[in-house]
Design a protein around this motif. Structure first.
Motif, PDB file in Angstrom:
ATOM      1  N   MET A 209     -33.141 -40.696   9.504  1.00 53.49           N
ATOM      2  CA  MET A 209     -33.542 -40.845  10.900  1.00 53.49           C
ATOM      3  C   MET A 209     -32.402 -41.444  11.712  1.00 53.49           C
ATOM      4  N   SER A 210     -31.876 -40.650  12.626  1.00 53.66           N
ATOM      5  CA  SER A 210     -30.891 -41.146  13.574  1.00 53.66           C
ATOM      6  C   SER A 210     -31.546 -41.160  14.956  1.00 53.66           C
ATOM      7  N   SER A 211     -30.807 -40.840  15.979  1.00 53.73           N
ATOM      8  CA  SER A 211     -31.353 -40.855  17.332  1.00 53.73           C
ATOM      9  C   SER A 211     -30.406 -40.106  18.255  1.00 53.73           C
ATOM     10  N   VAL A 212     -30.947 -39.593  19.349  1.00 55.20           N
ATOM     11  CA  VAL A 212     -30.067 -39.014  20.365  1.00 55.20           C
ATOM     12  C   VAL A 212     -29.194 -40.114  20.971  1.00 55.20           C
ATOM     13  N   SER A 213     -29.675 -41.379  20.880  1.00 57.13           N
ATOM     14  CA  SER A 213     -28.887 -42.539  21.322  1.00 57.13           C
ATOM     15  C   SER A 213     -27.976 -42.957  20.175  1.00 57.13           C
ATOM     16  N   SER A 214     -26.843 -42.308  20.072  1.00 58.72           N
ATOM     17  CA  SER A 214     -25.908 -42.543  18.964  1.00 58.72           C
ATOM     18  C   SER A 214     -24.542 -42.091  19.432  1.00 58.72           C
ATOM     19  N   SER A 215     -23.754 -41.520  18.526  1.00 53.45           N
ATOM     20  CA  SER A 215     -22.477 -40.963  18.958  1.00 53.45           C
ATOM     21  C   SER A 215     -22.694 -39.715  19.803  1.00 53.45           C
ATOM     22  N   LEU A 216     -23.938 -39.215  19.839  1.00 49.27           N
ATOM     23  CA  LEU A 216     -24.228 -38.012  20.620  1.00 49.27           C
ATOM     24  C   LEU A 216     -24.315 -38.311  22.109  1.00 49.27           C
ATOM     25  N   LYS A 217     -24.877 -39.478  22.465  1.00 44.85           N
ATOM     26  CA  LYS A 217     -25.014 -39.833  23.876  1.00 44.85           C
ATOM     27  C   LYS A 217     -25.227 -41.333  24.008  1.00 44.85           C
ATOM     28  N   GLY A 218     -24.555 -41.950  24.959  1.00 44.21           N
ATOM     29  CA  GLY A 218     -24.804 -43.350  25.251  1.00 44.21           C
ATOM     30  C   GLY A 218     -26.027 -43.490  26.128  1.00 44.21           C
ATOM     31  N   ILE A 219     -26.958 -44.347  25.718  1.00 41.06           N
ATOM     32  CA  ILE A 219     -28.169 -44.624  26.485  1.00 41.06           C
ATOM     33  C   ILE A 219     -28.109 -46.077  26.942  1.00 41.06           C
ATOM     34  N   PRO A 220     -28.392 -46.360  28.216  1.00 38.94           N
ATOM     35  CA  PRO A 220     -28.331 -47.748  28.692  1.00 38.94           C
ATOM     36  C   PRO A 220     -29.216 -48.687  27.867  1.00 38.94           C
ATOM     37  N   THR A 221     -28.744 -49.892  27.656  1.00 39.46           N
ATOM     38  CA  THR A 221     -29.417 -50.983  26.939  1.00 39.46           C
ATOM     39  C   THR A 221     -29.752 -50.625  25.492  1.00 39.46           C
ATOM     40  N   ARG A 222     -28.911 -49.821  24.881  1.00 41.51           N
ATOM     41  CA  ARG A 222     -29.109 -49.453  23.480  1.00 41.51           C
ATOM     42  C   ARG A 222     -27.809 -49.640  22.689  1.00 41.51           C
ATOM     43  N   CYS A 223     -27.081 -50.724  22.970  1.00 43.69           N
ATOM     44  CA  CYS A 223     -25.755 -50.915  22.393  1.00 43.69           C
ATOM     45  C   CYS A 223     -25.777 -50.914  20.864  1.00 43.69           C
ATOM     46  N   VAL A 224     -26.419 -51.914  20.259  1.00 42.72           N
ATOM     47  CA  VAL A 224     -26.387 -52.009  18.801  1.00 42.72           C
ATOM     48  C   VAL A 224     -27.223 -50.905  18.155  1.00 42.72           C
ATOM     49  N   TYR A 225     -28.288 -50.495  18.815  1.00 38.30           N
ATOM     50  CA  TYR A 225     -29.099 -49.393  18.283  1.00 38.30           C
ATOM     51  C   TYR A 225     -28.264 -48.121  18.213  1.00 38.30           C
ATOM     52  N   GLY A 226     -27.586 -47.786  19.310  1.00 37.09           N
ATOM     53  CA  GLY A 226     -26.761 -46.586  19.325  1.00 37.09           C
ATOM     54  C   GLY A 226     -25.636 -46.650  18.307  1.00 37.09           C
ATOM     55  N   ALA A 227     -25.020 -47.828  18.172  1.00 38.51           N
ATOM     56  CA  ALA A 227     -23.937 -47.982  17.200  1.00 38.51           C
ATOM     57  C   ALA A 227     -24.454 -47.778  15.774  1.00 38.51           C
ATOM     58  N   SER A 228     -25.615 -48.335  15.473  1.00 37.13           N
ATOM     59  CA  SER A 228     -26.163 -48.194  14.118  1.00 37.13           C
ATOM     60  C   SER A 228     -26.593 -46.762  13.837  1.00 37.13           C
ATOM     61  N   LYS A 229     -27.151 -46.106  14.833  1.00 38.58           N
ATOM     62  CA  LYS A 229     -27.589 -44.724  14.628  1.00 38.58           C
ATOM     63  C   LYS A 229     -26.400 -43.764  14.543  1.00 38.58           C
ATOM     64  N   ALA A 230     -25.281 -44.114  15.180  1.00 38.40           N
ATOM     65  CA  ALA A 230     -24.057 -43.334  14.988  1.00 38.40           C
ATOM     66  C   ALA A 230     -23.570 -43.478  13.557  1.00 38.40           C
ATOM     67  N   ALA A 231     -23.706 -44.682  12.991  1.00 37.12           N
ATOM     68  CA  ALA A 231     -23.322 -44.889  11.593  1.00 37.12           C
ATOM     69  C   ALA A 231     -24.170 -44.037  10.656  1.00 37.12           C
TER      70      ALA A 231
END
Length: 246
Positions: A132-154
């Motif tokens: 399970m990743s997220s569209v909020s990852s290396s695919l797209k930056g979503i506001p107020t999702r800094c650490v979430y997006g970084a972890s889902k990019a990993a």
């Protein structure tokens, strides 16, 4: 088409609610033997009457518990790593503790699950790992999702690595990248806002389709990746996001 997972055994983390639960129900309908795991056994109990479902308490943050589960369960044909946490905040809102917890649950726990269950899958001739990743990852930056997006990019990097290392041994590894999905987890985040009504409107407004996704819609993609229909598919990211990336 019925029986898409007939004869297969699958393990799902965070199966008590939301996407995990919807995936467990979809897998059962298609004939799988499902080991549904979570730390919330009360909520997980909603699946107890489903045929072919075994309920198991599993804290994916506990490395010893993960190893024990893998040793007792043995080979599975499909492993769906669904457990995760959504941290709300910008970089300046994120503490070291926020960062560590998010990466431990969203990435390290997934790494441990894959590492623990992969040997038996290899001995069994292969299988499908769905992360399970997220569209909020290396695919797209979503506001107020800094650490979430970084972890889902990993998670995407982990997925690519597993696929590259084990594809010739019958292991497929893919990731699902949802947009905003209606779930108890989302309800909890919305209710934490000072104005939950406006917060829900804001979540919906960022979805180009004009609505939130459903857990069942994401589970349909997970089911596809667990089935033999996706036998020629590995190392890919499947976006189910209501058009956010358009």
């Amino acid at each position: 088409m019925a029986g898409r997972l007939e004869g297969k055994k699958a393990l799902i983390t965070a199966a008590a609610q939301g996407i995990g639960r919807a995936s467990a129900e979809a897998f059962v309908r298609e004939g799988a033997e499902v080991i549904a795991t979570d730390i919330n056994m009360d909520a997980l109990g909603a699946l107890k009457d489903q045929p072919g479902v075994t309920l198991r308490k599993l804290d994916v943050l506990d490395g010893d518990a993960v190893k024990e589960a893998a040793g007792q369960i043995g080979a599975v044909d499909a492993l769906f790593n669904c457990a995760g946490f959504v941290h709300h905040g910008t970089l300046l809102d994120t503490t070291d503790e926020d960062w560590d917890f998010s990466f431990n649950l969203n990435v390290k726990a997934m790494f441990r699950m894959c590492r623990a269950f992969l040997p038996a899958m290899l001995e069994n001739g292969g299988g499908s790992i769905i992360n399970m990743s997220s569209v909020s990852s290396s695919l797209k930056g979503i506001p107020t999702r800094c650490v979430y997006g970084a972890s889902k990019a990993a998670v995407l990097g982990l997925t690519k690595s597993i696929s590259a290392d084990y594809l010739k041994q019958g292991i497929r590894c893919n990731a699902v990248c949802p947009g905003t999905v209606q779930s108890p987890s989302l309800d909890g985040r919305i209710n934490a806002f000072d104005d939950p009504v406006q917060a829900r409107k804001d979540f919906i407004a960022r979805q180009p389709l004009g609505r939130l996704g459903t857990a069942e819609e994401i589970a349909a993609m997970v089911l596809y990746l667990a089935s033999d229909e996706s036998a020629y598919t590995t190392g890919q990211f499947f976006v189910v996001d209501g058009g956010i990336l358009n």
